[in-house]
Design a protein around this motif. Structure first.
Motif, PDB file in Angstrom:
ATOM      1  N   ARG A  54      54.911 -32.359 -68.102  1.00 28.01           N
ATOM      2  CA  ARG A  54      54.192 -31.578 -69.111  1.00 28.01           C
ATOM      3  C   ARG A  54      52.703 -31.819 -68.949  1.00 28.01           C
ATOM      4  O   ARG A  54      52.261 -32.973 -68.947  1.00 28.01           O
ATOM      5  N   GLU A  61      49.289 -38.236 -79.285  1.00 25.97           N
ATOM      6  CA  GLU A  61      50.487 -38.434 -80.100  1.00 25.97           C
ATOM      7  C   GLU A  61      51.758 -38.017 -79.364  1.00 25.97           C
ATOM      8  O   GLU A  61      52.866 -38.405 -79.754  1.00 25.97           O
ATOM      9  N   LEU A  62      51.634 -37.252 -78.294  1.00 21.11           N
ATOM     10  CA  LEU A  62      52.790 -36.807 -77.528  1.00 21.11           C
ATOM     11  C   LEU A  62      53.353 -37.908 -76.633  1.00 21.11           C
ATOM     12  O   LEU A  62      54.482 -37.798 -76.151  1.00 21.11           O
ATOM     13  N   VAL A 120      53.796 -36.986 -68.771  1.00 22.27           N
ATOM     14  CA  VAL A 120      52.824 -36.083 -69.386  1.00 22.27           C
ATOM     15  C   VAL A 120      51.444 -36.393 -68.823  1.00 22.27           C
ATOM     16  O   VAL A 120      51.117 -37.560 -68.580  1.00 22.27           O
ATOM     17  N   TYR A 137      45.540 -27.858 -76.621  1.00 19.85           N
ATOM     18  CA  TYR A 137      45.091 -28.248 -77.948  1.00 19.85           C
ATOM     19  C   TYR A 137      43.586 -28.038 -78.031  1.00 19.85           C
ATOM     20  O   TYR A 137      42.829 -28.623 -77.255  1.00 19.85           O
ATOM     21  N   ARG A 150      46.962 -25.223 -81.681  1.00 18.47           N
ATOM     22  CA  ARG A 150      47.852 -25.373 -80.530  1.00 18.47           C
ATOM     23  C   ARG A 150      48.126 -24.021 -79.910  1.00 18.47           C
ATOM     24  O   ARG A 150      48.574 -23.096 -80.577  1.00 18.47           O
ATOM     25  N   THR A 176      50.600 -26.705 -72.515  1.00 21.12           N
ATOM     26  CA  THR A 176      50.131 -26.656 -73.899  1.00 21.12           C
ATOM     27  C   THR A 176      48.631 -26.894 -73.910  1.00 21.12           C
ATOM     28  O   THR A 176      48.115 -27.679 -73.119  1.00 21.12           O
ATOM     29  N   ALA A 208      46.741 -34.834 -78.718  1.00 20.95           N
ATOM     30  CA  ALA A 208      47.516 -34.879 -77.482  1.00 20.95           C
ATOM     31  C   ALA A 208      48.089 -36.267 -77.245  1.00 20.95           C
ATOM     32  O   ALA A 208      49.216 -36.409 -76.749  1.00 20.95           O
ATOM     33  N   VAL A 235      49.154 -31.164 -70.618  1.00 20.38           N
ATOM     34  CA  VAL A 235      48.522 -30.812 -71.887  1.00 20.38           C
ATOM     35  C   VAL A 235      47.008 -30.784 -71.704  1.00 20.38           C
ATOM     36  O   VAL A 235      46.413 -31.758 -71.239  1.00 20.38           O
TER      37      VAL A 235
END
Length: 228
Positions: A118, A20-21, A84, A217, A226, A215, A18, A120
């Motif tokens: 977003r 990495e987003l 995010v 993970y 995912r 999303t 996560a 996550v």
């Protein structure tokens, strides 16, 4: 009432994936809990390598970890929005509705997670279920907890005041409130229950996160799954 299960490697894989987003210049919601902590540490390492971000912690612990990891922190009032948010969950159903609040930080978490462009979710496989049935944490005003207990019973649930570990008395949230863990059994209508709990006088926030996750993970033994 923190939930247990999953391995450190599973949690690490989900959290680091996560992280990495996060892009340069982002405002990032920093969730609470052991899996989100791996994401915070990974963002901290990226910051040390030159990534420019600002983090909005959702709890005392996530604020402390962000500072230790070298992430500049701010508040919602200091930014125009959140790009995010990365946060964990105690349970995730097949429709990506969540139960959160095992660490009693769900009120601040919901504010930040809902504000994000977003959201996550990071988790290990032990947190995924077909249908929610885990007790729902409900943060309540201290003066109102007995009244809320009765209202929860009227809704078909059973409320238990969360007690502190290694201390006398109940758990007190970062906001100075109490937590009731409310068991409803199988929750076939999370939206309806969320709406009813929100309408109970004295409830600050409940741990049902409905229609918020973008999303998910899930860290596994050999990678990351995912879920959209």
């Amino acid at each position: 009432m923190k939930t247990t299960g999953g391995t450190d490697d599973q949690k690490r894989r989900a959290g680091e994936r996560a992280a990495e987003l996060v892009a340069d210049g982002d405002v990032v919601g920093l969730g609470s809990g052991s899996t989100a902590a791996y994401a915070i540490r990974a963002i901290g390492r990226a910051t040390a390598d030159g990534l420019t971000v600002r983090g909005i912690p959702t709890s005392f612990d996530s604020r402390r970890l962000a500072r230790e990891s070298g992430i500049p922190i701010c508040s919602l009032g200091e930014v125009d929005g959140v790009d995010v948010a990365i946060d964990g969950a105690d349970r995730i159903d097949a429709d990506h509705h969540l139960i959160k609040g095992g660490g009693a930080a769900h009120a601040r978490e919901k504010v930040v997670d809902a504000a994000a462009d977003r959201f996550v979710v990071v988790a290990d496989p032990s947190k995924t279920v077909e249908t929610l049935s885990h007790p729902v944490p409900v943060e309540v005003l201290p003066e109102a907890y007995a009244a809320v207990e009765r209202d929860v019973e009227d809704l078909g649930g059973g409320a238990t005041l969360r007690r502190g570990e290694a201390k006398d008395g109940p758990v007190v949230t970062d906001n100075g409130n109490l937590v009731l863990d409310c068991a409803f059994g199988r929750i076939d209508d999370p939206r309806g229950l969320a709406r009813r709990l929100s309408g109970v006088p004295g409830v600050v926030e409940h741990g049902l996160f409905v229609d918020l996750a973008d999303t998910v993970y899930v860290g596994t033994d050999d990678g990351v799954e995912r879920l959209e």
